[in-house]
Design an enzyme around this catalytic site. Structure first.
Site: not given
Ligand code: TRP
Ligand code: ZN
Length: 871
Positions: A298, A262
């Site tokens: 999230e 997510a």
């Molecule tokens: N920030 C997201 C999480 O950890 C991680 C994530 C979701 C992500 N989609 C991505 C990272 C696509 C790199 C590419 O919750």
């Molecule tokens: Zn994260």
């Protein structure tokens, strides 16, 4: 490759010469020629600089204007758009065209089953428009979206809706405004037709927040658990961290095509539908708990990630390690702390330790990156969370929360570093974290070797603790770390012996901070049994020569549940290792009756939580076992693990059967107690399936199941025990669920880890199942990922057929979705741990990939590291 991909280094960080304070985006959504107009307010930061390079990939540039007039002083190069002769402050207008329908990488703007959606982290925004696509450029965003009204009735972006209208040709538009400045990776846009679940949450200061969950049409009834989890998350963050939500609306959209779990886009999370949709017919208890934890994760990013973001991508663990820690605490406060800890520790000791000794080894704050997507790893996330947890252990909850408060006071609204976080913890608590900081820069798993000496005359216990970290592929020199080492001593009757030094009581958490250290405890009146590394107080490997008696004692007498589980695991580990050695020498399998009796005792212990009993009876995975050996012998490990499972089933048959029958439940609920009972009952089923009437029992279990947890458990039991019922039950399941990809993932996963002969041919055959598609990451991971990661016997087949199969798939995915390809390749990288013949075959596969003309930099980075590491 025409051009070798270039690495970036953490040490080369430089603040940008220009920044962007405001961006107004205008999307005209069309399947293959979407037009994006980006109007940015740009400001010089470094006096004298008049050149600005904007990131961009796969864009068709249509127009550049500065301060309202056409600009021609620019060049489009491989790095992006280079603008020259710039004034100090200006309005920049860039018009680009992109093709969402051709975007199979699922980064940037793409179509997922007819809905437009975006994924910008880490560097996807540059596939939407030319921009300063780096997390230390924080701008306020407005977004206008125009699209066909009947196909895309919902047009969503970050922040608050501030306008909408209709235009000719059946099109409509909506305008959004996000009041919080943010980096481009948190931008999101979604357009589509959905069912909408609505609710509200009143924050503790009395503000009403609208909660909206968007799901594919027909799935409304499957969204309520996600909504409940969201409300629990909002409440928990107020109660435990004092953090409130800051916008008037929180939206979540569930999509079927998504590379990861997510994404925390400000006010508009996009989720893999796997982490939203659930009802008792389609989702297992594990799915329910996964939804709760990812919704929490999230949501918690809103403060740890969004309000305070990362200065550069080397700092990823600043937001991810901390947010994983927060979601783990959330799940532990709402459910069973012990079971959550056990599952997190299993991930550390299995896949994370494996990553630490692989060619991809890196510190939680990496030093060198070619493709950022390759660093969303177990090390950055899970070990990163363990590092936060160690600070929590060292400081205690009160000081830790003071540190959080100071961190927000100092860094809210800015892009920060891991160092900023540690400094806030240090300053708020008055604790020196100097040596502790090494956890951020040193890779690899520390090994703690402990020995004990009891002096009956002096009544002293001396613990000698030695720590070493082996060289890793990325880093040869290692230094001693500060390791919080939590211990407890027990007397023969199970009573706790107080830890005393210099006649004073001392803390349970010892500070191990040198290569070799002695800890002497006084007034120890009898030879104690020592519980060590309680709660897995540090992400290290522990070696201590426990006797069977001591481990059995700890399984019964240790005061905390985690330690009882851990003692059981150590007992199993000891006998698994001994038996692997026996098998390799051609000797017979041996398991002492006392070991079996210890597990019998657990099964009959009415004072233990049933969920914990289930965990104690769950054997370590073949992968985790593999990690205990210098060279992995897949066949011997498989044989020994099966023999232990068989022996426990035979010897504990009556007890397992009794527990199985007592734990029967009528109605399905997702209360934690009900989950625990199902969990133990299904563990018992897994053992009983191997016995004479296993086939009948499993059929019955399948036939009467009134929920997916029990259905899936019956299938898993039939699969692992290779029962005659397997084929028939699998067919009934697939006939019923072929239309539902998420449910079929469970079925594909079982095909992937089918232990029976011909497993690979079967996996290949299932790739033409109507529910399968290599374009869908969930399907790919379920079938192909399960085969390569969780079916070692067949993946590592001596003829190399498993490796060849994965390589053929990687060649396809390299072209369509490099991010998914790069996650799938991991088992091939670890060839150094296998025998010479397998090594040669795995290496051949990597070389075949390395020779591809259009090798994406994701795979390039990993393959080169792997080939370099051992050449
Ligand atoms: N920030 C997201 C999480 O950890 C991680 C994530 C979701 C992500 N989609 C991505 C990272 C696509 C790199 C590419 O919750
Ligand atoms: Zn994260």
């Amino acid at each position: 490759m025409a051009q070798q991909p270039q690495a970036k280094y953490r040490k080369d960080y430089k603040a940008p010469d220009f920044t962007i304070t405001q961006i107004d985006l205008d999307f005209d959504l069309r399947k293959s020629h979407t037009v994006v107009i980006a109007k940015s307010q740009v400001k010089q930061l470094t006096a004298g600089s008049d050149t600005l390079t904007l990131d961009g990939e796969g864009l068709t540039l249509r127009r550049v204007e500065i301060n309202g007039t056409e600009w021609s002083s620019f060049e489009e190069g491989p790095e992006g758009l280079v603008l020259t002769n710039l004034p100090q402050q200006f309005t920049l207008l860039i018009e680009t065209e992109i093709d969402p329908s051709a975007n199979t990488s699922l980064e940037g703007l793409y179509l997922s089953d007819g809905a437009y959606c975006t994924q910008c982290e880490a560097e996807g925004f540059r596939r939407i428009t030319y921009y300063l696509d780096r997390p230390d450029v924080l701008a306020k965003f407005t977004t206008k979206i125009t699209a066909d009204k009947s196909a895309f009735p919902f047009l969503l972006s970050n922040g608050n809706k501030v306008g909408q209208g209709e235009i000719d040709g059946g099109r409509h538009w909506v305008q959004w405004e996000d009041p919080f400045a943010k980096p481009s990776y948190l931008f999101a846009l979604v357009a589509g037709d959905f069912d909408l679940l609505q609710d509200t949450f009143t924050t503790r200061s009395g503000r009403d927040v609208a909660l909206e969950i968007f799901v594919d049409k027909g799935n409304l009834a499957r969204a309520s658990h996600a909504m409940t989890s969201l409300k629990h998350s909002m409440k928990w963050d107020e109660d435990r961290f004092g953090l409130e939500y800051d916008l008037d609306i929180y939206m979540i959209v569930a999509v079927d095509f998504f590379n990861m779990g997510a994404m925390e886009n400000k006010g508009l999370n996009v989720f893999n539908s796997k982490f939203v949709l659930a009802n008792s017919d389609t989702a297992t208890d594990t799915d329910y708990l996964g939804i709760e934890s990812v919704i929490g994760h999230e949501y918690f990013h809103n403060w740890t990630g969004n309000r305070v973001t990362c200065r550069d991508w080397f700092q990823l663990s600043l937001k991810e390690g901390l947010t994983v820690f927060r979601d783990q605490e959330f799940s532990s406060d709402l459910g069973s702390r012990a079971v959550n800890r056990i599952n997190n520790v299993r991930i550390m000791r299995g896949p994370q330790f494996a990553e630490d000794c692989s060619p991809m080894a890196h510190p939680i704050r990496p030093e060198k990156v070619i493709e950022m997507n390759n660093f969303y790893t177990l090390t950055v996330y899970e070990k990163g969370s363990e590092v936060i947890r160690m600070m929590h252990t060292l400081l205690g909850e009160t000081n830790f929360q003071k540190g959080m408060k100071l961190y927000f006071e100092r860094h809210d609204g800015t892009a920060a570093t891991c160092e900023d976080f540690v400094k806030a913890m240090e300053d708020a608590s008055g604790t020196d974290l100097g040596q502790f900081r090494l956890w951020y820069s040193q890779s690899g798993t520390p090994e703690l070797t402990v020995s004990s000496a009891y002096d009956i005359e002096q009544k002293t216990l001396t613990l000698t603790v030695n720590q070493t970290t082996r060289p890793t592929a990325d880093q040869k020199e290692k230094a001693p770390l500060l390791i919080p080492f939590d211990i407890e001593l027990y007397g023969e009757d199970g009573s706790v012996i107080e830890l005393q030094c210099n006649n004073e009581k001392v803390e349970n958490v010892l500070h191990v901070n040198q290569e070799t250290q002695e800890f002497v405890f006084e007034n120890v009146n009898e030879k104690p049994v020592i519980s060590m590394l309680r709660e897995f107080s540090a992400p290290v490997k522990l070696t201590f020569e426990y006797t069977d008696e001591e481990l059995v004692f700890l399984m019964v007498h240790a005061r905390n549940e985690f330690a009882r589980w851990d003692a059981g695991q150590m007992l199993l580990a000891k006998h698994i290792k001994q038996n692997v050695a026996r098998i390799q020498k051609g000797e017979a399998f041996v398991l002492p009756g006392d070991v079996v009796d210890a597990f019998r005792g657990v099964l009959l212990d009415g004072s233990l939580d049933v969920a914990l009993i289930a965990e104690i009876l769950t054997l370590p995975s073949e992968n985790e076992i593999g990690g205990w050996f210098e060279e992995v012998d897949v066949d011997a490990i498989n044989q020994v693990r099966s023999a232990i499972k068989q022996r426990l089933a035979v010897d504990l048959c009556d007890e397992l059967s009794a527990v199985y029958h007592t734990l029967h439940q009528g109605e399905y609920t997702i209360e934690h107690e009900a989950i625990g009972k199902r969990s133990l009952r299904n563990v018992c089923l897994g053992y009983l399936a191997q016995l004479d009437n296993g086939d009948a029992l499993v059929r019955e279990h399948f036939n009467v199941a009134n929920n997916m947890t029990d259905t899936a458990a019956a299938l898993a039991a039939a699969n692992h025990a290779e029962l005659p019922a397997r084929a028939e039950l699998m067919k009934i399941f697939s006939d019923k669920w072929t239309h539902d990809g998420l449910v079929m993932d469970k079925w594909f996963m079982l095909q992937g880890c089918n232990p029976a002969v011909g497993a690979l041919a079967n996996v290949k055959a299932q790739m033409s199942h109507p529910a399968f598609s290599l374009k869908n990451p969930n399907r790919t991971r379920s079938l192909v990922g399960a085969f390569c990661n969780n079916n070692p016997l067949h993946f590592h087949a001596k003829d190399g057929s498993g490796y060849e199969f994965l390589t053929d798939i990687l060649i396809q995915l390299n072209a369509s979705n490099p991010q998914v390809a790069s996650r799938l390749i991991d088992p091939l990288l670890k060839f150094g741990r296998f025998d010479k013949d397998r090594q040669a075959l795995m290496r051949q596969s990597l070389e075949r990939l390395a020779a591809l003309d259009d090798l994406a930099k994701d795979l390039y980075e990993k393959i080169n590291k792997a080939l370099d590491a051992t050449s």
